[in-house]
Design a protein around this motif. Sequence first.
Motif, PDB file in Angstrom:
ATOM      1  N   GLU A  33       0.665  -1.150   0.293  1.00 29.66           N
ATOM      2  CA  GLU A  33       0.529  -0.312  -0.329  1.00 29.66           C
ATOM      3  C   GLU A  33       0.756   1.012  -0.175  1.00 29.66           C
ATOM      4  N   ASP A  34       1.887   1.227   0.526  1.00 29.04           N
ATOM      5  CA  ASP A  34       3.026   2.140   1.005  1.00 29.04           C
ATOM      6  C   ASP A  34       3.685   3.005  -0.622  1.00 29.04           C
ATOM      7  N   ARG A  35       4.188   1.707  -1.364  1.00 26.06           N
ATOM      8  CA  ARG A  35       4.415   1.575  -2.775  1.00 26.06           C
ATOM      9  C   ARG A  35       3.745   2.739  -3.583  1.00 26.06           C
ATOM     10  N   ILE A  36       2.517   2.079  -3.752  1.00 27.66           N
ATOM     11  CA  ILE A  36       1.259   2.038  -4.820  1.00 27.66           C
ATOM     12  C   ILE A  36       0.898   3.739  -4.060  1.00 27.66           C
ATOM     13  N   ALA A  37       0.981   3.437  -3.231  1.00 32.05           N
ATOM     14  CA  ALA A  37       0.064   5.207  -2.967  1.00 32.05           C
ATOM     15  C   ALA A  37       1.588   6.279  -3.513  1.00 32.05           C
ATOM     16  N   CYS A  38       2.323   6.056  -3.279  1.00 26.67           N
ATOM     17  CA  CYS A  38       3.765   6.750  -3.901  1.00 26.67           C
ATOM     18  C   CYS A  38       3.911   7.034  -5.277  1.00 26.67           C
ATOM     19  N   ARG A  63       5.159  -5.879  -9.807  1.00 31.67           N
ATOM     20  CA  ARG A  63       5.374  -4.221 -11.073  1.00 31.67           C
ATOM     21  C   ARG A  63       4.206  -3.621 -11.558  1.00 31.67           C
ATOM     22  N   TYR A  64       3.536  -5.076 -12.157  1.00 34.27           N
ATOM     23  CA  TYR A  64       2.568  -4.951 -13.266  1.00 34.27           C
ATOM     24  C   TYR A  64       0.677  -4.989 -11.726  1.00 34.27           C
ATOM     25  N   LEU A  65       1.535  -5.688 -10.486  1.00 31.05           N
ATOM     26  CA  LEU A  65       0.146  -5.305  -9.873  1.00 31.05           C
ATOM     27  C   LEU A  65      -0.126  -4.532  -9.007  1.00 31.05           C
ATOM     28  N   GLU A  66       1.505  -3.860  -9.069  1.00 31.78           N
ATOM     29  CA  GLU A  66       1.190  -2.152  -8.289  1.00 31.78           C
ATOM     30  C   GLU A  66       1.159  -1.630  -8.668  1.00 31.78           C
ATOM     31  N   TYR A  67       0.713  -0.981 -10.405  1.00 28.24           N
ATOM     32  CA  TYR A  67       0.562  -0.556 -11.568  1.00 28.24           C
ATOM     33  C   TYR A  67      -0.760  -0.742 -11.222  1.00 28.24           C
ATOM     34  N   PHE A  68      -1.348  -1.831 -11.449  1.00 26.31           N
ATOM     35  CA  PHE A  68      -2.957  -1.871 -11.474  1.00 26.31           C
ATOM     36  C   PHE A  68      -3.653  -0.816 -10.083  1.00 26.31           C
ATOM     37  N   TYR A  69      -2.887  -0.839  -8.840  1.00 24.90           N
ATOM     38  CA  TYR A  69      -3.684  -0.403  -7.555  1.00 24.90           C
ATOM     39  C   TYR A  69      -3.155   1.011  -7.252  1.00 24.90           C
ATOM     40  N   ALA A  70      -1.909   1.360  -8.263  1.00 26.98           N
ATOM     41  CA  ALA A  70      -1.314   3.058  -8.638  1.00 26.98           C
ATOM     42  C   ALA A  70      -2.627   3.572  -9.493  1.00 26.98           C
ATOM     43  N   VAL A  71      -2.717   3.633 -10.283  1.00 24.15           N
ATOM     44  CA  VAL A  71      -3.435   3.838 -11.009  1.00 24.15           C
ATOM     45  C   VAL A  71      -5.039   3.954 -10.512  1.00 24.15           C
ATOM     46  N   SER A  72      -5.178   3.044 -10.314  1.00 21.60           N
ATOM     47  CA  SER A  72      -6.539   3.363  -9.323  1.00 21.60           C
ATOM     48  C   SER A  72      -6.813   3.930  -7.786  1.00 21.60           C
ATOM     49  N   TRP A  73      -5.435   4.234  -7.516  1.00 22.43           N
ATOM     50  CA  TRP A  73      -5.309   5.004  -6.718  1.00 22.43           C
ATOM     51  C   TRP A  73      -5.181   6.655  -6.787  1.00 22.43           C
ATOM     52  N   ALA A  74      -4.881   6.871  -7.672  1.00 22.56           N
ATOM     53  CA  ALA A  74      -4.728   7.995  -8.449  1.00 22.56           C
ATOM     54  C   ALA A  74      -5.837   8.685  -8.979  1.00 22.56           C
ATOM     55  N   GLY A  75      -7.068   7.274  -9.675  1.00 20.10           N
ATOM     56  CA  GLY A  75      -8.305   8.089 -10.002  1.00 20.10           C
ATOM     57  C   GLY A  75      -8.215   8.193 -11.811  1.00 20.10           C
ATOM     58  N   ALA A  76      -7.209   7.413 -11.590  1.00 25.25           N
ATOM     59  CA  ALA A  76      -7.121   7.363 -13.626  1.00 25.25           C
ATOM     60  C   ALA A  76      -7.502   5.453 -13.230  1.00 25.25           C
ATOM     61  N   ALA A  77      -7.262   4.845 -15.096  1.00 26.44           N
ATOM     62  CA  ALA A  77      -7.616   3.792 -15.695  1.00 26.44           C
ATOM     63  C   ALA A  77      -6.738   3.452 -16.351  1.00 26.44           C
ATOM     64  N   VAL A  78      -7.051   1.608 -16.189  1.00 20.53           N
ATOM     65  CA  VAL A  78      -5.778   1.262 -16.696  1.00 20.53           C
ATOM     66  C   VAL A  78      -6.064   1.044 -18.333  1.00 20.53           C
TER      67      VAL A  78
END
Length: 396
Positions: A33-38, A63-78
Amino acid sequence: MYISQTLRRAVQLNGQGTATVFAGRRQTWREFEDRIACLANGLLSLGINAGDRVAILALNSDRYLEYFYAVSWAGAAVNPVNIRLAPPEIAYTLNDSGSKVLFVDDTFAALLPSLQPQLESIKHVVFMGEGECPQGCIDYESLVANADRIRDANAGGDDLAGLFYTGGTTGRSKGVMLSHDNLVFNALNVVAEMGYDSDTIYMHAGPMFHLADMASTFAVTLAAGTHGIVPRFDVDEVLAFIEQEKVTNTLLVPTMVNLLASSGRIANYDVSSIKRMLYGASPMPEAVLISAMEQMPTVSFAQGYGQTEASPIITSLGPEHHIWVWRWWCLMKMIRWYLKVRLAKYVRGDQTSCWVTGEWNQQPLIPCAMVGYIPATLATWTRMDLSSSLIEPRTW
């Protein structure tokens, strides 16, 4: 419903539990969670705004899994790109989606010199591989390390979560728009059907861009289980990973099951940890299934049937229905929760003909069906109000 909700639950229930295992790297759910929030903050620094599309062209990794969650966390779309496409087809999906940022790994960074001149909307390329960062790209780990953690954008409901391009068998690929509700309701179905929990160790052996594998991506997180990841399917690598990590669940397409069953190497590894092996995405030859069941007698097999537009699961066939009786399979389809399915009949020839064929129809009772296809023009796309579904509710 919102995708980051599945992650928050994993952190709350199993914060110190293992989130991902890949190439010798391990991290807990709190670390994840810390990594994807950054990383989400890093995306904002690249000019990503709510609703923007962020693409990825890569083999499986943590990192593929981190991508999925980071994009969502930022409010964007994968926009996970099919790795089997030719460069012109890749360029088409990137341009058609209007993606602004592209993530690539070592394998696909080699395509950049020929690909970039064809791209119309990509502003930044993030290198997420293990090797040296190519010139002109942004290093993934630097993007994470140089950004502070940000709060979740709380995108959810019928907000666009991702664009998933169809195979394009009858023409050009169509961008299927799936919402947060679509993907999270699918996850709820999969958790119930597959029995995922915090002890689950799911192996991503199928490509992570594909919704067949992604059917379990958010479900395993929702259950606070562990994502075990191999870059791509290889018989010995997959069998060794199962033995080493004590994998409990996985999805393999029939071609992969056939490669395992015909390899003669299953007996060289301990696969007894697997509780359920899901197969789907294409027809399973009966002989292959029987051979695999005979060679892995402790493994419970299950079939999933779906389509991209259904986000994706429609029906499932559990282990209890994989019964061989007098040379006939006892096959029964269990319909997905929150979904009606019917077999529509069509008469062929004159009205007195009794020869009919059937076609599966589905009717979502909650947001399971896609929001719609991406509009034909980017101008229409950017003006679209996604709060109103393009698919009429309670229709077949």
